[in-house]
Design an enzyme around this catalytic site. Structure first.
Site, PDB file in Angstrom:
ATOM      1  N   HIS A  76      47.805  30.798  34.903  1.00 29.53           N
ATOM      2  CA  HIS A  76      49.011  31.452  35.413  1.00 29.53           C
ATOM      3  C   HIS A  76      50.238  30.559  35.242  1.00 29.53           C
ATOM      4  O   HIS A  76      51.300  31.016  34.814  1.00 29.53           O
ATOM      5  CB  HIS A  76      48.854  31.761  36.905  1.00 29.53           C
ATOM      6  CG  HIS A  76      47.747  32.703  37.245  1.00 29.53           C
ATOM      7  ND1 HIS A  76      46.618  32.300  37.927  1.00 29.53           N
ATOM      8  CD2 HIS A  76      47.600  34.028  37.009  1.00 29.53           C
ATOM      9  CE1 HIS A  76      45.824  33.338  38.106  1.00 29.53           C
ATOM     10  NE2 HIS A  76      46.380  34.398  37.565  1.00 29.53           N
TER      11      HIS A  76
ATOM     12  N   GLN B 189      43.007  48.661  41.840  1.00 27.20           N
ATOM     13  CA  GLN B 189      42.145  48.257  40.718  1.00 27.20           C
ATOM     14  C   GLN B 189      40.795  47.720  41.172  1.00 27.20           C
ATOM     15  O   GLN B 189      40.014  47.242  40.347  1.00 27.20           O
ATOM     16  CB  GLN B 189      42.860  47.244  39.832  1.00 27.20           C
ATOM     17  CG  GLN B 189      43.142  45.898  40.464  1.00 27.20           C
ATOM     18  CD  GLN B 189      44.141  45.081  39.651  1.00 27.20           C
ATOM     19  OE1 GLN B 189      45.322  45.451  39.560  1.00 27.20           O
ATOM     20  NE2 GLN B 189      43.679  44.002  39.047  1.00 27.20           N
TER      21      GLN B 189
END
Length: 288
Positions: free
Chosen positions: A33, A57
């Site tokens: 990230h 999700q």
């Protein structure tokens, strides 16, 4: 670095800027990230990251409730990496009413591989990304950039297709997978692994590399031998105690099974895998 929790405050913070570079995350950040944030820095005039664990999700039997939430640590790491604005909304801010309007990717890319083993996953991904794009880019006047990691190979391809289909003025950039020294792809879910399973976890990447070598060595006969190669790779992983969902060779362009032309075209293929080690499901891939 500014931390905001509401869409109104985010848009106010974005108003002075023209060209945002955006890195969406679910938090519990790792070097992958942070590398995306560093890559975003030279692209626009402000770097924005979101931290939001997206219920849409997750299947009912998945780890939504136990997914690590480490906001303060994440913010410290984002600031060090050069992020300017962090958007960390509560669920009721992003979904103030039930989200009945949803983005459904086409089945040929959304219902295979991850979409097959995690039904509805890409509907949840596309819906939240579409909404985050509206929040982050609504005040932009110039170029817009969104960065996603290649570890989630199918995800970044689905997002690229969504952006194309909706004619969204956003450039989607895929960042290379970051790995531990032993080759394990960095993932927020690696923190679930026991010490013994962490030592074993690198076997997924090794199995994919072996499958890639076998696939390349078959040349034009790859389409006819593919099923046998994939079955052998999955069996080898299963004998080590894994529960593999898939280890497969696909075309980079659309994640369909390769044809003869793909098998002999340099840079046309990708190997992808997903397997469960203990209670932790890991994914990985290599472009070949």
């Amino acid at each position: 670095m500014k931390l905001v929790h509401t869409i109104e405050d985010l848009r106010a913070a974005m108003r002075p800027y023209n060209s945002p570079a955006f890195v969406p995350t679910m938090g519990n950040l790792h070097e992958g990230h942070l590398n995306l944030v560093r890559s975003a820095k030279p692209l626009g005039d402000v770097v924005v990251s979101s931290i939001f664990v997206n219920r849409l999700q997750f299947a009912p039997n998945e780890d939504f409730d136990s997914y690590p939430r480490t906001l303060q640590v994440d913010c410290d790491r984002l600031e060090e990496a050069g992020c300017d604005i962090v958007f960390a909304p509560l669920e009721k801010e992003l979904y103030p009413v039930p989200q009945v309007f949803k983005v459904h990717p086409p089945g040929d890319i959304g219902d295979i591989l991850e979409g097959h083993f995690r039904p509805g996953f890409f509907i949840g991904v596309c819906t939240v990304v579409m909404k985050l794009f509206q929040c982050v880019f609504s005040e932009a006047k110039g170029d817009r950039f969104a960065l996603f990691g290649k570890k989630d190979y199918q995800q970044q391809l689905v997002i690229k297709r969504m952006v194309q289909q909706y004619a969204m003025p956003i450039t989607v950039i895929a960042g290379e997978t970051q790995r531990a020294p032993d080759g394990l792809a960095l993932s927020s879910r690696n923190s679930y692994l026991s010490e013994a399973n962490r030592a074993e976890a690198v076997q997924l990447s090794l199995a994919l590399r072996s499958l890639a070598r076998d696939a390349l060595s078959t040349g034009e006969s790859l389409p006819t031998k593919l099923q046998a190669l994939e079955s052998r790779a999955m069996h080898a992983l299963a004998t080590r105690g894994w529960q593999p969902d898939y280890l497969t060779v696909r075309r980079r362009s659309d994640l369909q099974a390769p044809l003869v032309a793909d098998a002999i075209t340099p840079g046309a293929l990708v190997v992808l895998g997903a397997a469960r080690l203990g209670s932790t499901r890991l994914i990985d891939n290599f472009e070949v």
